[in-house]
Enzyme design. Sequence first.
Site, PDB file in Angstrom:
ATOM      1  N   CYS A  86       0.841  -1.208   0.000  1.00  0.00           N
ATOM      2  CA  CYS A  86       0.000   0.000   0.000  1.00  0.00           C
ATOM      3  C   CYS A  86       0.874   1.256   0.000  1.00  0.00           C
ATOM      4  O   CYS A  86       1.518   1.547  -1.000  1.00  0.00           O
ATOM      5  CB  CYS A  86      -0.966  -0.045   1.186  1.00  0.00           C
ATOM      6  SG  CYS A  86      -2.333   1.136   1.030  1.00  0.00           S
ATOM      7  N   HIS A 203      -3.521  -5.538   0.888  1.00  0.00           N
ATOM      8  CA  HIS A 203      -2.874  -5.795   2.176  1.00  0.00           C
ATOM      9  C   HIS A 203      -2.913  -7.285   2.517  1.00  0.00           C
ATOM     10  O   HIS A 203      -3.876  -7.728   3.162  1.00  0.00           O
ATOM     11  CB  HIS A 203      -3.617  -5.052   3.285  1.00  0.00           C
ATOM     12  CG  HIS A 203      -3.409  -3.579   3.299  1.00  0.00           C
ATOM     13  ND1 HIS A 203      -2.424  -2.973   4.042  1.00  0.00           N
ATOM     14  CD2 HIS A 203      -4.066  -2.569   2.682  1.00  0.00           C
ATOM     15  CE1 HIS A 203      -2.475  -1.661   3.880  1.00  0.00           C
ATOM     16  NE2 HIS A 203      -3.468  -1.383   3.053  1.00  0.00           N
ATOM     17  N   GLU A 205      -1.470  -8.771   4.826  1.00  0.00           N
ATOM     18  CA  GLU A 205      -1.479  -8.972   6.287  1.00  0.00           C
ATOM     19  C   GLU A 205      -2.877  -8.858   6.873  1.00  0.00           C
ATOM     20  O   GLU A 205      -3.115  -9.244   8.009  1.00  0.00           O
ATOM     21  CB  GLU A 205      -0.524  -7.977   6.967  1.00  0.00           C
ATOM     22  CG  GLU A 205      -1.048  -6.553   7.163  1.00  0.00           C
ATOM     23  CD  GLU A 205      -0.978  -5.655   5.929  1.00  0.00           C
ATOM     24  OE1 GLU A 205      -0.782  -6.179   4.804  1.00  0.00           O
ATOM     25  OE2 GLU A 205      -1.151  -4.422   6.077  1.00  0.00           O
TER      26      GLU A 205
END
Lengths: 229, 734
Positions: A86, A203, A205
């Site tokens: 990002c 993302h 994660e």
Amino acid sequence: MQAAVIVFPGSNCDRDVAVSLAHIMGRPPLMVWHRDAQLPKVDLVVVPGGFSYGDYLRSGAMAAHSPILRSVKEAAAKGTRVLGICNGFQILTEAGLLPGALMRNRGLKFVCKDVHLSVLRADTDFTRRYRKHQVIRIPIAHADGNFFADDDTLERIEDNGQVAFRYVDEAGNLDDRANPNGSARAIAGLYNETATVLGLMPHPERLADPALGGTDGVPMFESLLEALS
Amino acid sequence: MSEAITPEIVKSHGLSEAEYARVIEIMGRQPNRTELGIFSVMWSEHCSYKSSKKWLKTLPTTAPWVICGPGENAGVIDIGQGLACIFKMESHNHPSFIEPYQGAATGVGGILRDVFTMGARPIANLNALRFGAPDHPKTRHLVAGVVAGIGGYGNCVGVPTVGGECNFHPAYNGNILVNAMTVGLAPADRIFYSAAAGVGNPVVYVGSKTGRDGIHGATMASAEFSADAEEKRPTVQVGDPFTEKLLIEACLELMATDAIVAIQDMGAAGLTSSSFEMASKGGLGIEMDLDRVPMRETGMTAYEIMLSESQERMLMVLKPGREDVARAVFEKWELDFAIVGHLTASGRMVLKRHGQVVADLPIDPLAKASPEYDRPWVMPKKAQPLDPLEVPALPALKALRTLLATPDLCSKRWIWEQYDHMVMGDTVARPGGDAAVVRLHGSNRALALTCDVTPRYCQADPYEGGKQAVAEAWRNLSAVGAKPMAVTDNLNFGNPEKPEIMGQIVEAIRGMGEACKALDFPVVSGNVSLYNETNGKAILPTPAIGAVGLLEDLERRAGIAFESAGLSILLVGETKGWLGASLYLREVVGREEGAPPPVDLALEKKNGEFVRKMIAANRIAACHDVADGGLLVAVAEMAMAGGIGATLLPSREVLLHAWAFGEDQGRYLIAASKANARAILTEADRANVKVETIGETGGDVLALSGGQAVSLIDLVAIHESWLPNFMAAPDRNA
């Protein structure tokens, strides 16, 4: 396998990615403050999401000129793996580690939602635990994710196999409605020429924990663990 | 400094003649302009709660788990395992109407500061928004600006915006409501308060520099709008979420040491209210040298420095000798740090500028002896109950399609997709359900969070509406399986100087208080926003309730989605078919009348506790409270969320339209396997809770047994398209 996460003033996904790295790699990453001029010796550098320096000038533009980025560039030149997520992707393009630029989303608004990605290569250190053309579901959360490069650059990165992920629909088909920000050629993520640096807007994660509704981000961290151990 | 204070100057500061007489009495002389300015903001409605205080005192605020109730920056409750949850909701209505992006953004910034000032890391934001009629020329501009402002601030700060609500009604044409809530977590034994202590201790200013923005914002927020509201744009502050993020990290870093004695954010009325509050609570005085205040502009007067509402600033009292520790932390985060004064034993606020005393005021008379009014009020005229027979019965599924595409019931995805609702990696239930669920980091426990009020009920009967707002928040938490813990309230009303408005306030608070008492649901923090009127027209009474519940085990919770076919659909609670003040009546029939559905608090409690027990026993596959729009809307929402249809068996005792769209309170829908459904019915019988089987999940349509059906894909399209289409339509003004 040791990872480091760079922390800029305004980074806000640093903890999130550190949690995923620690959980999947079994070892917490080093958190490196932006003013440190020297990167510790690590196998993987993660440039996390957020709003470095508020992104007031242009997303990632200030961070790209911070002292630590010089050190990250040197490490990348020597082959240290670098993952930009990002805002991290924006910083890597601003720093010249990846080609192109990330412009304001086509819809001009911040967008936070799950998107589907097609994994274009499963032979890199970032993706070896995925299958080629696997469709994965990963969230995005950005206002400036509209990837742009001139036609020559686009041709070159396509020819070099530098496109890492494309936005697709659930069935894996290219569809303009599945492109959340208007990115050129639906590019969601990009490698450098040697596929040792990866930048992506989504993302991984954020979907690396079953309690959060999905685990399609896990194989990226597992790939890195396997490749770099 | 010897300038004469004329009646015009007094009036322009929003003080009444009687209040100014009090000022003279307290001062023992005529105040100078700086002193008058300080009185004006301290005694503004916004800072002093002078019209509502008498009634707010009647709300229940205690429980064994309440660590700190109203009066501090935010409320604090004990959530076990050494953790405290700190939360509050606050309005930024007036600024958001004038300048929607910055007004909403600074609303988020302000409420975040209220929470991290007390030592908590903010973990979630919510917001309750009310806009005018969709066809009002300003509405789209306001929706776009407010949503972008909330997102722009919260996304950058990196706190997820996980839930909220949004309604439209012409009564908000001239006064929109932007109520923002922040929830944070702190170690239960490390809460920071604002009471100053220790004569001689340094008073420290940190954060952004002070500029001329927002001067008299608190006074603006305490008066009605007239047609020239736009001229007040300069009183709206400008937000800097990046600095706020740094301020959060720096404050939390310093809070981990033992350097801080007291801390207070500079919110409404800036340096004035923060310094007075800290001194007053500690029974001390403060001497400040305003030359040392970090300033963004040159030539600022004492008046401007004290009344500025520049954002992202904090005031602290440090332990002696800890200045360097603190300075190092703030320098690391590249924030201003200045020792601006020290505590004294005088009980007075002494301000110096350019080496001269420019103000010298007693603290307690300003902070504690602010006016308190027992304003005259009249009992609001309450709407009469409406017989369902008087309400036209339109084809049920056609009415459902209409309802799902109304501004109040349509999907709010267009809004919440502009908010980062996942950052921090603990958002377990994303927006769109009954309550957001946010995991306590690194554990298997979670908080459930919601914001609720039904303004049309409050308009029809403020007492029942106040009760219902609390009950619905309690119900939304129960529906995910969480134990409801406590609430924060944000009371939005018109001009309290009008007896009929004051009557709404009194009655709504009475209803809220009764509900909070009956449901063991104390009020721990809150905010009052009055004078929401333009050209004499008031908003609907809107006592917004923000609520927090605790989930002890993430594995034992419920979502709203039908996730498989063949489940029994059970309805908990009594269905009489109450159509008064319903959305069916307003949106399908086109009438706004009738009394709102009454809330039976004993029944509410019994039903909610039963539902929670069934969720904890893992007997429930999905659960949803039945609220706006009634039963059929609730079933449709569950079906759309899971992509699985349902067939329903309407009641034989209640008229179909009243059964489908009545808004009787205290009800939940449950989906459960056949075996679990049998067990639930048996248990319900034993517990004397009314539960009936009303249908079964399956298929790709929503059907009423005996004929009518509507495709789910069709419903989803209708439900999802209203808001994006509305926002994307060509500009009517162009």
